[in-house]
Design a protein around this motif. Structure first.
Motif, short mmCIF file in Angstrom:
data_model
loop_
_atom_site.label_atom_id
_atom_site.label_comp_id
_atom_site.label_asym_id
_atom_site.label_seq_id
_atom_site.Cartn_x
_atom_site.Cartn_y
_atom_site.Cartn_z
N SER A 1 -3.36 -6.33 -5.68
CA SER A 1 -2.66 -7.16 -6.67
C SER A 1 -3.44 -7.28 -7.97
O SER A 1 -2.86 -7.62 -9.00
N PHE A 2 -4.74 -6.99 -7.93
CA PHE A 2 -5.56 -7.15 -9.12
C PHE A 2 -5.81 -5.84 -9.86
O PHE A 2 -6.42 -5.84 -10.93
N ILE A 3 -5.37 -4.72 -9.31
CA ILE A 3 -5.60 -3.43 -9.96
C ILE A 3 -4.66 -3.28 -11.15
O ILE A 3 -3.45 -3.51 -11.05
N ASP A 4 -5.22 -2.91 -12.31
CA ASP A 4 -4.41 -2.60 -13.47
C ASP A 4 -5.05 -1.42 -14.19
O ASP A 4 -6.00 -0.81 -13.70
N GLU A 5 -4.54 -1.10 -15.37
CA GLU A 5 -5.02 0.08 -16.08
C GLU A 5 -6.47 -0.05 -16.54
O GLU A 5 -7.12 0.96 -16.83
N ASP A 6 -6.98 -1.28 -16.58
CA ASP A 6 -8.37 -1.48 -16.99
C ASP A 6 -9.34 -1.47 -15.82
O ASP A 6 -10.55 -1.60 -16.02
N SER A 7 -8.84 -1.34 -14.60
CA SER A 7 -9.72 -1.37 -13.44
C SER A 7 -10.60 -0.13 -13.40
O SER A 7 -10.22 0.94 -13.88
N ALA A 8 -11.79 -0.29 -12.82
CA ALA A 8 -12.71 0.84 -12.68
C ALA A 8 -12.12 1.88 -11.74
O ALA A 8 -11.29 1.56 -10.88
N PRO A 9 -12.54 3.15 -11.87
CA PRO A 9 -11.99 4.22 -11.03
C PRO A 9 -12.20 3.97 -9.53
O PRO A 9 -11.42 4.48 -8.72
N GLU A 10 -13.24 3.19 -9.17
CA GLU A 10 -13.49 2.95 -7.75
C GLU A 10 -12.36 2.17 -7.08
O GLU A 10 -12.24 2.19 -5.85
N ALA A 11 -11.56 1.46 -7.87
CA ALA A 11 -10.45 0.69 -7.31
C ALA A 11 -9.26 1.64 -7.11
O ALA A 11 -8.38 1.74 -7.96
N ASP A 12 -9.26 2.33 -5.99
CA ASP A 12 -8.25 3.38 -5.71
C ASP A 12 -7.10 2.76 -4.92
O ASP A 12 -7.24 2.49 -3.71
N PRO A 13 -5.95 2.54 -5.55
CA PRO A 13 -4.85 1.87 -4.83
C PRO A 13 -4.31 2.70 -3.66
O PRO A 13 -3.92 2.13 -2.62
N ASP A 14 -4.29 4.02 -3.78
CA ASP A 14 -3.78 4.84 -2.67
C ASP A 14 -4.67 4.71 -1.44
O ASP A 14 -4.17 4.62 -0.31
N ARG A 15 -5.97 4.69 -1.66
CA ARG A 15 -6.89 4.57 -0.52
C ARG A 15 -6.75 3.19 0.13
O ARG A 15 -6.82 3.06 1.37
N ILE A 16 -6.56 2.15 -0.68
CA ILE A 16 -6.37 0.81 -0.12
C ILE A 16 -5.09 0.74 0.70
O ILE A 16 -5.06 0.15 1.79
N ARG A 17 -4.04 1.38 0.20
CA ARG A 17 -2.78 1.40 0.97
C ARG A 17 -2.96 2.14 2.29
O ARG A 17 -2.37 1.75 3.32
N GLN A 18 -3.76 3.21 2.27
CA GLN A 18 -4.05 3.92 3.53
C GLN A 18 -4.74 3.01 4.52
O GLN A 18 -4.42 3.00 5.72
N LYS A 19 -5.68 2.22 4.05
CA LYS A 19 -6.38 1.30 4.94
C LYS A 19 -5.42 0.27 5.51
O LYS A 19 -5.53 -0.12 6.69
N LEU A 20 -4.49 -0.19 4.69
CA LEU A 20 -3.50 -1.14 5.19
C LEU A 20 -2.59 -0.50 6.24
O LEU A 20 -2.15 -1.17 7.18
N ASP A 21 -2.33 0.79 6.07
CA ASP A 21 -1.41 1.48 6.99
C ASP A 21 -2.08 1.81 8.31
O ASP A 21 -1.50 1.58 9.39
N VAL A 22 -3.30 2.38 8.25
CA VAL A 22 -3.91 2.93 9.48
C VAL A 22 -5.25 2.30 9.83
O VAL A 22 -5.82 2.62 10.88
N GLY A 23 -5.77 1.45 8.96
CA GLY A 23 -7.06 0.82 9.24
C GLY A 23 -8.21 1.58 8.63
O GLY A 23 -8.13 2.78 8.35
N LEU A 24 -9.32 0.89 8.44
CA LEU A 24 -10.48 1.48 7.78
C LEU A 24 -11.10 2.60 8.61
O LEU A 24 -11.50 3.63 8.07
N ASP A 25 -11.18 2.42 9.92
CA ASP A 25 -11.85 3.43 10.75
C ASP A 25 -11.17 4.79 10.62
O ASP A 25 -11.85 5.82 10.50
N ALA A 26 -9.84 4.80 10.65
CA ALA A 26 -9.12 6.07 10.55
C ALA A 26 -9.34 6.71 9.18
O ALA A 26 -9.49 7.94 9.08
N VAL A 27 -9.37 5.92 8.13
CA VAL A 27 -9.60 6.45 6.79
C VAL A 27 -10.99 7.05 6.69
O VAL A 27 -11.18 8.16 6.18
N LEU A 28 -11.99 6.34 7.21
CA LEU A 28 -13.37 6.86 7.16
C LEU A 28 -13.53 8.12 8.00
O LEU A 28 -14.23 9.06 7.61
N GLU A 29 -12.86 8.14 9.16
CA GLU A 29 -12.95 9.33 10.01
C GLU A 29 -12.36 10.54 9.30
O GLU A 29 -12.93 11.65 9.33
N ALA A 30 -11.23 10.33 8.63
CA ALA A 30 -10.59 11.44 7.91
C ALA A 30 -11.47 11.92 6.76
O ALA A 30 -11.50 13.11 6.43
#
Length: 570
Positions: free
Chosen positions: A529-558
């Motif tokens: 909710s806080f990501i906007d065009e001024d956010s640093a590159p580390e704030a990756d919305p797609d990666r955060i959505r992946q974590k919401l979908d499958v959890g952090l462990d699955a994202v890190l394993e991939a």
């Protein structure tokens, strides 16, 4: 209008006139617009609206004082004085703003006897200002005994000795009594007099007039070091060459009164509201148009008020042949940058690099602007030039290494970036910004994690209230697989920076690893909710959505980025 009461020597101006224009209903639009403009420090607009209202209400005290304020703030003393005379003629109205304009006008015209009479009739500005002006006015009136007595009287007031003795020394020097002036500077009661740049330069000129150039050199080197701007560099060269420096700081009673207004404004810098200090610098400018220090301070105060166009004009009023022209141009570039005129700011700096290319600060500033614009190649070139000119050691050299390190890191040249960061730490070993940036970069690269932890712990110790630095501590603990230990610093970072997407994302990852998965998902949702065009590159919305979908462990394993494995391998 609003002024702030500060120290014992400042009598703050207040809203001395509170009446409302009689025809406010008929001219409500202009009235409200004028009030809105004044409250946002848009002095030009306020002047226009209040002038319109004054046509219908020519004797209204509120409008008269509001117009004096607007014109003084704009540096339009020629317009402020006639209005001040009108307000002064209104029965039962006392206005410090009107008194300021009228005393300045009388001083400018050499009517020192009238200045004295006005202040003695309690139609002055405030106790400290009035006391100093009375002493200078006595000098203008030819009474040196009254001048000395006036400064001595001010010196008896608690906390005012430094001001009084400084002006007493200037007054003596202005009439050629350099031995008396230096006697004041070297007295025990004069502590604090030479803490300002201008006060130190006045003493150096006085010493030179006494054929004590070596003493002047000693003071200059002790106070200003080796990296000198053009004005100080020229001063030092003249002293070293044995030249007798002319005394330029105050040459007349009028200039002494100008110095009263400037020295008060300089003392108020950072302590008072900028709009209050601006009244004093503008008055100093009026009484002494060549007072470049007053011009520069006016411009700085206007920047603080976010009046960037007015600030730009003030900076441009410094003559191109003045030795402080480079400082004015650096300020003008900053004002242009703040008003989103980036190309114009770069043009100013590039021109300055052609005319003052021997000054590291010019290339440093150009590098900073290029870096902010993500033009890292040109930023690196500018920093290279700055570093090639800077003496070693230099108080500011660490920051140039640090800035170039950031630039090289953005260019993907990590070995060069790390070398710059470590060079910065050699010059300033405990600098928290550098410790944090280098430590965090090592964490992100998953190398030298134990060293990174030590750096960030030192940075947190220095800046415990910095959310970015506390976040770095939590994140390096996470990378080391010390998840429970990471919880406290990450929660503190989130409390310090509650709407930062990166901090909230990091806290979510830490919560996940300690089994607090519901809270982890909540933090990831917050981060999104806080990501906007001024956010640093580390704030990756797609990666955060992946974590919401499958959890952090699955994202890190991939990704092959399990933090415990990385920590063990690192």
């Amino acid at each position: 209008m609003r002024f702030t009461l500060l120290k014992s020597f400042v009598i703050a101006a207040s809203v001395l006139v509170t009446s409302v224009p009689a025809s406010a209903q008929g001219l409500a639009g202009s009235y409200l617009a004028g009030r809105a403009a004044a409250s946002s420090y848009d002095y030009e607009a306020a002047s226009i609206y209040y002038t319109r209202l004054l046509v219908a209400n020519p004797s209204d005290p509120f409008l008269l004082e509001s117009l004096i304020l607007a014109n003084l703030s704009l540096g339009n003393m020629d317009k402020a004085v006639p209005i001040a005379r009108r307000l002064d003629a209104v029965d039962d109205v006392a206005s410090q703003l009107a008194n300021m304009a009228l005393i300045a006008d009388l001083s400018d015209r050499g009517r020192f006897d009238e200045v004295i009479a006005r202040i003695q009739a309690e139609e002055g500005i405030g106790p400290l200002v009035d006391g100093l002006i009375l002493a200078w006015a006595a000098l203008g009136d030819g009474d040196m005994n009254a001048t000395v007595a006036g400064f001595d009287a001010v010196a008896q007031e608690p906390g005012l000795a430094g001001f009084a003795l400084y002006h007493k020394a200037l007054a003596m020097a202005s009439v050629g009594d350099f031995a008396g002036a230096e006697g004041i500077y070297s007295s025990e009661g004069a502590l604090g007099m030479q803490l300002t740049r201008r006060g130190a330069m006045a003493q150096i000129e006085i010493l030179s007039q006494l054929d004590r150039n070596e003493d002047g050199l000693e003071i200059l080197d002790a106070l200003f070091g080796k990296d000198l701007d053009p004005q100080l560099r020229q001063l030092r060269a003249d002293l070293a060459d044995g030249k007798r420096l002319p005394f330029t700081h105050v040459r007349s009673a009028k200039e002494g009164i100008a110095e009263v207004f400037f020295s008060l404004a300089d003392a108020l810098r950072g302590e008072a509201d900028p709009d209050y200090a601006l009244l004093y610098t503008r008055t100093a400018e009026f009484l002494r148009p060549d007072h470049v220090d007053a011009l520069l301070l006016s411009a700085e105060l206007l920047e603080n008020l976010e009046q960037y166009e007015l600030a730009t004009r003030a900076y441009r009023s410094v003559p191109a042949d003045h030795i402080s022209f480079h400082a004015a141009e650096l300020g003008r570039a900053e004002a242009l940058r703040h008003s989103d005129r980036i190309d114009a700011a770069i043009e100013v700096l590039e021109q300055l690099a052609r005319t003052h290319g021997d000054l590291p600060i010019v290339h440093n500033t150009l590098g900073d602007v290029f870096r902010q614009q993500q033009d890292y190649m040109r930023a690196a070139e500018a920093y290279d030039k700055a570093l090639s000119m800077m003496s070693d050691p230099s108080d500011g050299k660490w920051f140039t290494f640090y800035a170039r390190g950031i630039t090289n890191e953005r260019l993907g040249d990590w070995p060069a970036a790390e070398a710059d960061f470590r060079a910065a730490l050699e010059l300033n070993p405990d600098q928290p910004q550098v410790l944090n940036y280098l430590g965090y970069s090592l964490v992100e690269k998953r190398i030298k994690l134990d060293e990174a932890l030590g750096m960030i712990e030192r940075a947190v110790e220095a800046r415990p209230d910095s959310g970015y630095i506390v976040d770095s501590l939590g994140w390096v603990l996470y990378r080391l697989g010390r998840f429970e230990a990471a919880v406290d610093p990450m929660e503190r970072a989130a409390a310090l920076m509650p709407v930062d997407p990166i901090v909230n994302d990091h806290l979510g990852d830490v919560y996940w690893k300690v089994g607090r998965k519901t809270e982890a998902r909540f933090q990831w949702h917050r981060a999104l909710s806080f990501i906007d065009e001024d956010s640093a590159p580390e704030a990756d919305p797609d990666r955060i959505r992946q974590k919401l979908d499958v959890g952090l462990d699955a994202v890190l394993e991939a990704e092959g980025n399990d933090p415990v494995q990385v920590a063990n391998d690192g």
